[in-house]
Design an enzyme around this catalytic site. Structure first.
Site, mmCIF file in Angstrom:
data_model
loop_
_atom_site.group_PDB
_atom_site.id
_atom_site.type_symbol
_atom_site.label_atom_id
_atom_site.label_comp_id
_atom_site.label_asym_id
_atom_site.label_seq_id
_atom_site.Cartn_x
_atom_site.Cartn_y
_atom_site.Cartn_z
ATOM 1 N N CYS A 138 0.852 -1.190 0.000
ATOM 2 C CA CYS A 138 0.000 0.000 0.000
ATOM 3 C C CYS A 138 0.894 1.249 0.000
ATOM 4 O O CYS A 138 1.717 1.415 -0.895
ATOM 5 C CB CYS A 138 -0.946 -0.056 1.192
ATOM 6 S SG CYS A 138 -2.115 1.312 1.343
ATOM 7 N N ASP A 143 -8.731 -2.874 -7.457
ATOM 8 C CA ASP A 143 -8.182 -1.853 -6.565
ATOM 9 C C ASP A 143 -8.598 -0.463 -7.029
ATOM 10 O O ASP A 143 -8.285 -0.054 -8.146
ATOM 11 C CB ASP A 143 -6.658 -1.956 -6.537
ATOM 12 C CG ASP A 143 -6.022 -1.210 -5.377
ATOM 13 O OD1 ASP A 143 -6.632 -0.251 -4.880
ATOM 14 O OD2 ASP A 143 -4.903 -1.589 -4.985
ATOM 15 N N HIS A 191 -7.717 -4.445 -3.088
ATOM 16 C CA HIS A 191 -6.565 -3.836 -2.431
ATOM 17 C C HIS A 191 -6.269 -4.566 -1.121
ATOM 18 O O HIS A 191 -7.175 -4.902 -0.365
ATOM 19 C CB HIS A 191 -6.866 -2.360 -2.153
ATOM 20 C CG HIS A 191 -5.742 -1.613 -1.538
ATOM 21 N ND1 HIS A 191 -4.665 -1.145 -2.272
ATOM 22 C CD2 HIS A 191 -5.507 -1.245 -0.252
ATOM 23 C CE1 HIS A 191 -3.831 -0.521 -1.468
ATOM 24 N NE2 HIS A 191 -4.314 -0.567 -0.237
#
Length: 228
Positions: free
Chosen positions: A113, A164, A196
């Protein structure tokens, strides 16, 4: 398996979690946190690398602050409050510490991330040491922090989620095209049907066991080939 340590960071000190393989030495890997902080999941990733023969260190870029998963607003605030110059110094110090402990002078970097973007930043700042970089569903989220990719010498293996909304496959492929135009070695893998953070097994709402296994196996093979 691991422990919290302090290490030099540009005239000061930084903290992090280090995990060592059996025998104490092996190729070095830096693990960069998600926007939650240096939470148990990131420490577990370090332990998993150590079990595979790597020296793994995750610098604590929030300096003790952790955000509970499920509170993205607080995580976003913590990310935006992070001082990029300090984070850069801490990550560079982590590279030096891993090199001191590892069996080689080339290190790998993996980030998740927010950490995926920071892994790319670190690769541009330490081309002398970073030989392989693995961003996992992450691209640099700060519009005013665009690194000089021409300085990067590392090979890139990027893992991205088909569904995502934060860091889309289209954005990942655009970055790959930009890097290839500079002559960089880049591979992008998009995992069908995933969301995600699909590698994070502490988040059952997005965790995908098959995709996570494939990400892990590809990453291990990539680091072993690049850091040999």
């Amino acid at each position: 398996m691991g422990e919290m340590i302090e290490f030099p960071s540009n005239g000061s000190t930084a903290g992090g979690y280090v995990s060592l393989p059996e025998g104490g030495r092996g190729p070095g890997v830096i693990v960069i946190q998600e926007w939650w902080g240096l939470v148990d999941h990131i420490q577990d990733v370090c332990d998993r690398f150590a079990a595979e023969g790597f020296v793994a260190l995750a610098p604590d870029l929030y300096h003790g602050q952790k955000v509970k998963p499920g509170e993205p607003d607080e995580a976003g605030k913590a990310m935006m409050a992070m001082k990029m110059d300090q984070a850069a110094r801490d990550m560079s110090g982590a590279v030096d510490e891993v090199q001191r402990r590892s069996s080689g002078d080339r290190v790998g970097v993996i980030g998740f991330c927010m950490g995926g973007g920071l892994a790319l930043v670190l690769a541009t700042q330490r081309p002398d040491s970073v030989a392989a970089v693995v961003p996992c569903y992450g691209i640099i989220p700060w519009p005013d922090v665009q690194p000089d990719y021409s300085a990067m010498s590392a090979a890139v293996l990027g893992h991205y989620a088909e569904k995502d909304d934060f860091f889309t496959p289209e954005a990942a492929h655009a970055l790959a095209d930009q890097l290839r135009a500079m002559g960089k070695s880049v591979e992008i893998v998009v995992y069908p049907g995933t969301d995600h953070a699909f590698f994070n097994d502490t988040r059952p709402e997005v965790y995908d066991v098959e995709a996570a296994r494939a990400l892990w196996e590809r990453t291990l093979a990539f680091f072993r080939s690049q850091l040999a």
